[in-house]
Design a protein around this motif. Structure first.
Motif, mmCIF file in Angstrom:
data_model
loop_
_atom_site.group_PDB
_atom_site.id
_atom_site.type_symbol
_atom_site.label_atom_id
_atom_site.label_comp_id
_atom_site.label_asym_id
_atom_site.label_seq_id
_atom_site.Cartn_x
_atom_site.Cartn_y
_atom_site.Cartn_z
ATOM 1 N N GLN A 182 59.952 -24.803 28.310
ATOM 2 C CA GLN A 182 59.713 -26.218 28.185
ATOM 3 C C GLN A 182 59.911 -27.035 29.407
ATOM 4 O O GLN A 182 59.586 -28.054 29.643
ATOM 5 N N ASP A 183 60.298 -26.246 30.422
ATOM 6 C CA ASP A 183 60.488 -26.832 31.713
ATOM 7 C C ASP A 183 59.134 -26.776 32.684
ATOM 8 O O ASP A 183 58.954 -27.400 33.808
ATOM 9 N N TYR A 187 54.038 -32.942 28.063
ATOM 10 C CA TYR A 187 54.117 -33.799 29.201
ATOM 11 C C TYR A 187 52.704 -34.610 29.693
ATOM 12 O O TYR A 187 52.737 -35.284 30.578
ATOM 13 N N LYS A 233 63.144 -17.095 27.480
ATOM 14 C CA LYS A 233 62.931 -17.435 28.888
ATOM 15 C C LYS A 233 61.531 -16.618 29.566
ATOM 16 O O LYS A 233 61.637 -15.382 29.205
ATOM 17 N N THR A 236 56.896 -26.482 37.734
ATOM 18 C CA THR A 236 57.968 -26.767 36.590
ATOM 19 C C THR A 236 58.289 -28.145 37.408
ATOM 20 O O THR A 236 57.947 -28.723 38.336
ATOM 21 N N LYS A 237 59.246 -28.633 36.604
ATOM 22 C CA LYS A 237 59.822 -30.055 36.863
ATOM 23 C C LYS A 237 60.694 -30.019 38.378
ATOM 24 O O LYS A 237 60.676 -30.985 39.085
ATOM 25 N N THR A 238 60.961 -28.905 38.635
ATOM 26 C CA THR A 238 61.828 -29.006 39.745
ATOM 27 C C THR A 238 61.382 -27.722 40.869
ATOM 28 O O THR A 238 61.538 -27.891 42.166
ATOM 29 N N ILE A 270 62.821 -18.866 33.674
ATOM 30 C CA ILE A 270 62.718 -20.289 33.344
ATOM 31 C C ILE A 270 62.270 -20.394 32.211
ATOM 32 O O ILE A 270 61.653 -19.783 31.513
#
Length: 242
Positions: free
Chosen positions: A151-152, A203, A136, A167-169, A148
């Motif tokens: 891959q996010d 992505y 990570k 990131t996604k979030t 993190i």
């Protein structure tokens, strides 16, 4: 798995410096020595007994092919990687059982593949599969450390004196340079689309022509479009297409 001792042989100092810099991005590779001629390369190989020799072909007096033929007669035979601007010697190079044949200017993606081949040859019992890497990314935020998953991450970009990770979030602001993050994320599917932007290729959903050879890139789950410098378009398409 210890460090991979490496000898760089090239009659051009800047070429040796460039390759040393690029190999520095791989923590398991250590450049133990350099040589600027074929004769010096053989002496260095005898002294250092490196695991790997990156070898230029076109050199005065004794060329790389002649050096390689001598190296394979040593008691400890190093793995040989030809690194040259001349593609026409490839067939002869592989007859000497070279592990790879890199063309200048160096492509970092191809260099990564070369290092993976070297690792598989040196450590056949330890399969190197970076796609399954579980590490990570550590992010320092206000004294805390967040971890993190690479891959996010959608993309990363440099903004003045800070680097922003999207990131996604969540979004993160760090002092780490984009160059350092690119090096740490080398085992994953990240690609530089501009000198200040690094994107996660998993992505990417669309490329749209823009102007002057540049493109705009769309990422899944992201409304804004990112600019792709025309200098990166060709390599980006090669990475994305089957």
């Amino acid at each position: 798995m210890g460090p991979i001792s490496t000898l760089i042989v090239d009659d051009e100092r800047y070429a040796r410096e460039e390759l040393t810099y690029l190999l520095g991005k791989f923590p398991d590779v250590q450049v133990f020595g350099e040589a600027e001629s074929g004769e010096a390369a053989i002496l260095k190989a005898l002294q250092l007994q490196p695991d790997v020799v990156f070898l230029d072909v076109e050199m005065p007096k004794m060329n790389g092919i002649e050096v390689a033929k001598t190296l394979v007669e040593l008691k400890k035979v190093p793995l040989i990687i030809f690194a040259t601007a001349y593609p026409q010697f490839a067939a002869e190079a592989f007859r000497i059982n070279a592990v790879d044949y890199l063309l200048k200017p160096y492509d970092e993606r191809q260099l990564k593949q070369t290092i993976e081949r070297i690792e598989k040859r040196l450590y056949p019992a330890q399969t190197v599969d970076n796609t399954e890497k579980l590490g990570k990314l550590a992010i320092e935020t206000g004294g805390d450390i967040d971890y993190i998953l690479p891959q996010d991450i959608l993309y990363i970009y440099r903004d003045d004196k800070v680097t922003k990770i999207i990131t996604k979030t969540d979004d993160y602001v760090v002092r780490t340079t984009l160059k350092e993050l690119e090096s740490r994320l080398l085992p994953f599917s990240f690609f530089r689309i501009h000198k200040g932007y690094l994107v996660n290729l998993k992505y990417v959903s669309r490329l749209t022509p823009w102007f002057n050879g540049a493109y705009q890139l769309e990422l899944e789950g992201l409304d804004e479009k990112l600019s792709v410098s025309r200098n990166y378009v060709k390599d980006l398409r090669q990475r994305l297409e089957l």
